[in-house]
Enzyme design. Sequence first.
Site, PDB file in Angstrom:
ATOM      1  N   ASP A  35      -4.489   2.381  -0.007  1.00  0.00           N
ATOM      2  CA  ASP A  35      -4.267   1.451   1.115  1.00  0.00           C
ATOM      3  C   ASP A  35      -5.180   1.764   2.307  1.00  0.00           C
ATOM      4  O   ASP A  35      -4.715   2.008   3.420  1.00  0.00           O
ATOM      5  CB  ASP A  35      -2.805   1.501   1.585  1.00  0.00           C
ATOM      6  N   GLU A 201       2.106  -8.280  -1.668  1.00  0.00           N
ATOM      7  CA  GLU A 201       2.206  -7.324  -0.567  1.00  0.00           C
ATOM      8  C   GLU A 201       0.815  -7.091   0.032  1.00  0.00           C
ATOM      9  O   GLU A 201      -0.178  -7.669  -0.412  1.00  0.00           O
ATOM     10  CB  GLU A 201       2.797  -5.998  -1.065  1.00  0.00           C
TER      11      GLU A 201
END
Length: 322
Positions: A35, A201
């Site tokens: 991420d 997401e």
Amino acid sequence: MKLGSVLCSVLPFLGTAYGYANPEPCSGTCTNTHDPSIIRRSDGTYFRFSTGGKIAVHTAPDIAGPWTYQGAALPSGSSIDLAGNQDLWAPDVSLVGDTYYLYYSVSTFGVQDSAIGVATSSSLDVGSWRDVGATGVRSSSGKPYNAIDPNLVAVDDTYYLTFGSFWKDLHQVAMASPPAAVAGGVSAYQTAYDPVTTAEEGAFVFPSGGYYYLFYSKGKCCGYDTDRPSAGEEYKIMVCRSSSATEGFVDQAGAACTNGGGTVVLESHDFVYGPGGQGVYDDPTHGPVLYYHYVDTRIGYSDGQKQFGWNTIDFSSGWPVV
């Protein structure tokens, strides 16, 4: 968020079939990058923030590296009183005025007891971050969203935080100015939802050419070494767009992003497997860049082996092409 030798034999042909570029070069520490969030300081130093290690921080003279580990952004964890406050996820870093804002997630895997926090710094350097704590974006059982994976976007003088993971997918809320907390008297609203899988997401909103592009990750993110999903169900990077930063996002076929719409930007191909956790950065040298983490099938499938990937993006057709 099981494949075997068949997938390995098919992957080399996917890049040819879909025409995706392989990741550009990366040198130095190209792991420890789940991420990622990329930002460039005015002196030309690139900073990469990532999940784990209380927000791992790496720096480099160029987005290609060489990347060097500098330490943890929040070595004491978060002041938010929730499980997971020592294992912070999904950072997002923005410059607002003269202050850098680092948004992060406090949660544990697969639960809805989550919150989004924020820290501030005047320099980006390790040791300079001050944890402000809760932003007011929080979820628990019964909420339509899971309060993780934040991304800040500025529209003129108004700030919006887009977030969410599974449940009813991606949501957005207006923030105060400066954007350390949710604006008064507002509620979160849905920006993307797949009613079939709910596996969306990692939102990131990027303005270009009169549109706002809503990038997000779809599919199973993690644990590929022990539980690989069926082909096509692993992470991939998707996009919808709108003339508004807050509503009306559709895919290239015109399908609403709130009703299963979404156009693939990047998916598994060649040695690249499960790209996601993405962001977009307008680089002064390379132009618009899509950055992400991915599994290099030549190295290994574990979460700790995920690599930092980046590619330039072509928006000339009105849709991002890697």
